[in-house]
Design a protein around this motif. Structure first.
Motif, mmCIF file in Angstrom:
data_model
loop_
_atom_site.group_PDB
_atom_site.id
_atom_site.type_symbol
_atom_site.label_atom_id
_atom_site.label_comp_id
_atom_site.label_asym_id
_atom_site.label_seq_id
_atom_site.Cartn_x
_atom_site.Cartn_y
_atom_site.Cartn_z
ATOM 1 N N ARG A 68 0.840 -1.216 0.000
ATOM 2 C CA ARG A 68 0.000 0.000 0.000
ATOM 3 C C ARG A 68 0.867 1.255 0.000
ATOM 4 O O ARG A 68 0.513 2.256 -0.609
ATOM 5 N N SER A 69 2.021 1.199 0.681
ATOM 6 C CA SER A 69 2.890 2.380 0.766
ATOM 7 C C SER A 69 3.469 2.766 -0.592
ATOM 8 O O SER A 69 3.910 3.893 -0.787
ATOM 9 N N VAL A 70 3.493 1.838 -1.546
ATOM 10 C CA VAL A 70 3.982 2.192 -2.880
ATOM 11 C C VAL A 70 2.819 2.346 -3.868
ATOM 12 O O VAL A 70 2.993 2.281 -5.079
ATOM 13 N N GLY A 71 1.613 2.538 -3.291
ATOM 14 C CA GLY A 71 0.464 2.877 -4.129
ATOM 15 C C GLY A 71 -0.303 1.704 -4.707
ATOM 16 O O GLY A 71 -1.157 1.885 -5.574
ATOM 17 N N LEU A 72 -0.024 0.496 -4.223
ATOM 18 C CA LEU A 72 -0.779 -0.658 -4.705
ATOM 19 C C LEU A 72 -1.969 -0.890 -3.779
ATOM 20 O O LEU A 72 -1.915 -0.543 -2.597
ATOM 21 N N PRO A 73 -3.036 -1.502 -4.281
ATOM 22 C CA PRO A 73 -4.195 -1.744 -3.418
ATOM 23 C C PRO A 73 -3.953 -2.852 -2.389
ATOM 24 O O PRO A 73 -4.711 -3.006 -1.438
#
Lengths: 139, 124
Positions: B42-47
């Motif tokens: 999530r921290s790298v923008g993935l769901p």
């Protein structure tokens, strides 16, 4: 010139750069763990490597310090395998990778950095067994 | 076996779990955290955590080698990820991949080139 532009220019200077040579033996135990992990019960894979096993023998990409400065993380943008000869238990495989291309592209989810890596795998007889062209994305 | 253009390759259904992703990470040697650490993903923008693209490639390899058995040789395999493909959602039980529009060199006696051009994911 923005920071991103110069970063891409520095990465583009890597095009054509070769990675270090990796040599590995196809071991029965490693092969067994790999086919268990992919969940392919085909008995053929006790002696022969399934199509994608080569990536477990040698990294399919090269480490580029500058790439880590771009965006937040990596995504796999696809892999194209070309097969020339089967790979079997006991084979000694030598892999050589190179940076084939680097470019930026703007899509619906913003601007992404694409790095294309090419790897050639050669067996103990000096014959190429496979080639891989992989796309790594930084975003 | 002489394949016909337009012939469908039997479907292969896979039910990947985070356990399988950890198993695959070990077997391939790719320990990038987006494949097993939800917070990192999530921290790298993935769901959420996503499959290794090369695990999906292995599934496609199985799809084709199961189909042609010992009657053909795999010459080219392409796995192209899409932004929607291969995500393991929280609580998702299974995912299904179907290779659609496979093709091989016209006029070939055996399927010298099998190319699952695109992969469709359906949740169940």
């Amino acid at each position: 010139v923005s920071t991103t532009t110069s970063l891409v220019e520095r990465l583009r200077a890597r095009i054509g750069q070769k990675g270090s040579l990796t040599e590995a033996i196809v071991e029965a135990g490693h092969l067994k763990r790999f086919v268990e992990a992919i969940g392919d019960p085909n008995p053929r894979w006790t002696k022969e490597a399934p199509p994608t096993f080569l990536v477990a023998l040698a990294p399919a990409s090269m480490h580029l310090d500058e790439a880590e400065e771009y965006g937040k993380g990596w995504l796999n943008g696809g892999n194209r395998f070309e097969y020339i000869e089967p790979v079997r238990v006991g084979d000694r495989i030598t892999a050589t990778g190179k940076v084939a291309d680097v470019y930026e592209k703007t899509g619906s989810s913003g601007t992404l950095l694409f790095i294309i890596f090419e790897t050639e795998y050669v067996n103990q007889h000096g014959r190429p067994v496979a080639r891989l062209r992989g796309t790594a994305i930084r975003r | 076996m002489t394949p016909k253009l337009g012939e469908e390759i039997p479907e292969l259904v896979k039910h990947p779990t985070t356990r399988q992703l950890v198993q695959y990470a070990g077997a391939q040697g790719d320990f990038y955290e987006i494949h097993y650490d939800q917070d990192f993903a999530r921290s790298v923008g993935l769901p959420g955590v996503i499959l290794h693209g090369l695990l999906k490639a292995a599934f496609l390899g199985q799809l084709v080698t199961d189909w042609h058995g010992d009657k053909g040789t795999l010459k080219t395999a392409i796995e192209a990820s899409t932004s929607r493909g291969g995500r393991i959602g929280a609580g998702a039980g299974s995912q299904r991949w179907t290779a659609i529009r496979p093709s091989w060199r016209s006029g070939a006696r055996t399927p010298t080139a099998t190319r699952p051009r695109s992969v469709r994911r359906r949740s169940r």
